[in-house]
Design a protein around this motif. Structure first.
Motif, PDB file in Angstrom:
ATOM      1  N   ILE A  27       0.845  -1.203   0.000  1.00 27.47           N
ATOM      2  CA  ILE A  27       0.000   0.000   0.000  1.00 27.47           C
ATOM      3  C   ILE A  27       0.878   1.250   0.000  1.00 27.47           C
ATOM      4  O   ILE A  27       1.880   1.324   0.718  1.00 27.47           O
ATOM      5  N   HIS A  28       0.469   2.237  -0.762  1.00 26.30           N
ATOM      6  CA  HIS A  28       1.184   3.518  -0.810  1.00 26.30           C
ATOM      7  C   HIS A  28       1.134   4.189   0.564  1.00 26.30           C
ATOM      8  O   HIS A  28       0.135   4.117   1.268  1.00 26.30           O
ATOM      9  N   GLU A  29       2.212   4.857   0.940  1.00 23.55           N
ATOM     10  CA  GLU A  29       2.314   5.504   2.251  1.00 23.55           C
ATOM     11  C   GLU A  29       1.169   6.479   2.523  1.00 23.55           C
ATOM     12  O   GLU A  29       0.654   6.542   3.633  1.00 23.55           O
ATOM     13  N   ASN A  30       0.756   7.256   1.534  1.00 16.80           N
ATOM     14  CA  ASN A  30      -0.344   8.206   1.731  1.00 16.80           C
ATOM     15  C   ASN A  30      -1.645   7.484   2.048  1.00 16.80           C
ATOM     16  O   ASN A  30      -2.463   7.976   2.825  1.00 16.80           O
ATOM     17  N   SER A  31      -1.854   6.326   1.439  1.00 13.99           N
ATOM     18  CA  SER A  31      -3.074   5.558   1.690  1.00 13.99           C
ATOM     19  C   SER A  31      -3.077   4.963   3.088  1.00 13.99           C
ATOM     20  O   SER A  31      -4.125   4.810   3.707  1.00 13.99           O
ATOM     21  N   LYS A  32      -1.909   4.629   3.614  1.00 15.44           N
ATOM     22  CA  LYS A  32      -1.807   4.051   4.954  1.00 15.44           C
ATOM     23  C   LYS A  32      -2.358   5.005   6.005  1.00 15.44           C
ATOM     24  O   LYS A  32      -2.918   4.574   7.012  1.00 15.44           O
ATOM     25  N   ASP A  33      -2.194   6.284   5.770  1.00 14.35           N
ATOM     26  CA  ASP A  33      -2.667   7.285   6.729  1.00 14.35           C
ATOM     27  C   ASP A  33      -4.186   7.338   6.824  1.00 14.35           C
ATOM     28  O   ASP A  33      -4.721   7.906   7.768  1.00 14.35           O
ATOM     29  N   THR A  34      -4.900   6.761   5.857  1.00 17.49           N
ATOM     30  CA  THR A  34      -6.363   6.826   5.848  1.00 17.49           C
ATOM     31  C   THR A  34      -7.022   5.604   6.479  1.00 17.49           C
ATOM     32  O   THR A  34      -8.248   5.566   6.601  1.00 17.49           O
ATOM     33  N   LEU A  35      -6.246   4.601   6.909  1.00 12.58           N
ATOM     34  CA  LEU A  35      -6.832   3.391   7.484  1.00 12.58           C
ATOM     35  C   LEU A  35      -7.566   3.708   8.780  1.00 12.58           C
ATOM     36  O   LEU A  35      -7.118   4.529   9.572  1.00 12.58           O
ATOM     37  N   THR A  36      -8.691   3.024   8.984  1.00 19.36           N
ATOM     38  CA  THR A  36      -9.475   3.219  10.209  1.00 19.36           C
ATOM     39  C   THR A  36      -9.215   2.120  11.231  1.00 19.36           C
ATOM     40  O   THR A  36      -9.781   2.146  12.318  1.00 19.36           O
ATOM     41  N   ILE A  37      -8.371   1.143  10.872  1.00 14.64           N
ATOM     42  CA  ILE A  37      -8.011   0.060  11.786  1.00 14.64           C
ATOM     43  C   ILE A  37      -6.492  -0.091  11.782  1.00 14.64           C
ATOM     44  O   ILE A  37      -5.824   0.425  10.897  1.00 14.64           O
ATOM     45  N   ASP A  38      -6.000  -0.817  12.745  1.00 12.83           N
ATOM     46  CA  ASP A  38      -4.589  -1.190  12.741  1.00 12.83           C
ATOM     47  C   ASP A  38      -4.407  -2.197  11.607  1.00 12.83           C
ATOM     48  O   ASP A  38      -5.249  -3.076  11.407  1.00 12.83           O
ATOM     49  N   TRP A  39      -3.314  -2.114  10.883  1.00 10.55           N
ATOM     50  CA  TRP A  39      -3.101  -2.986   9.729  1.00 10.55           C
ATOM     51  C   TRP A  39      -3.152  -4.461  10.102  1.00 10.55           C
ATOM     52  O   TRP A  39      -3.499  -5.312   9.300  1.00 10.55           O
TER      53      TRP A  39
END
Length: 138
Positions: free
Chosen positions: A61-73
């Motif tokens: 996943i792109h780093e910018n997209s990681k910031d939008t997650l609503t859960i822990d990966w």
């Protein structure tokens, strides 16, 4: 004789009470769980196949997209699906549709942008453990 038995019994009771209290006075330190950041995610030991698939997907996943997650990966939904259910064309993939494996691991990450773009879905080839690509988002 009676008095000596009573004293022995009393001594034993006091000894038990004191030993029981000594166990209660120990200071117990709280168990501290290590905090895992996005940067340290690659250093976590792989404990299960599902966790391994989550980690592979996370790394895709792109780093910018990681910031939008609503859960822990580490809580992403992992499932095995039929390769014909994989949407085509995939994002970040050069794989031809006919080369998609018959069984694919799907890892789903909910985001703050689900209503607009949809969830981030990563597809992994279970035999090679390589990322095949990501589902197109709206």
């Amino acid at each position: 004789m009676r008095r000596s038995r009573a004293l022995v019994g009393l001594s034993m009771l006091i000894g038990l009470a004191v030993s029981g209290l000594s166990g209660c006075t120990e200071d117990k330190l709280p168990v501290v769980q290590p905090q895992v950041t996005q940067e340290s995610a690659q250093q976590i030991p792989e404990q299960t196949d599902e966790m391994k698939m989550r980690q592979i997907a996370w790394n895709g996943i792109h780093e910018n997209s990681k910031d939008t997650l609503t859960i822990d990966w580490r809580e992403a939904e992992v499932s095995v699906i039929d390769g014909t259910d994989v949407p085509y064309p995939l994002m970040r993939s050069t794989l031809k549709q006919e080369n998609i494996p018959s069984r694919v691991v799907q890892v789903i990450f909910p985001t703050t942008q689900d209503a607009v773009l949809g969830k981030i879905i990563v597809y992994i080839d279970p035999s090679t453990q390589d990322t095949i690509g990501l589902a197109p988002r709206k």
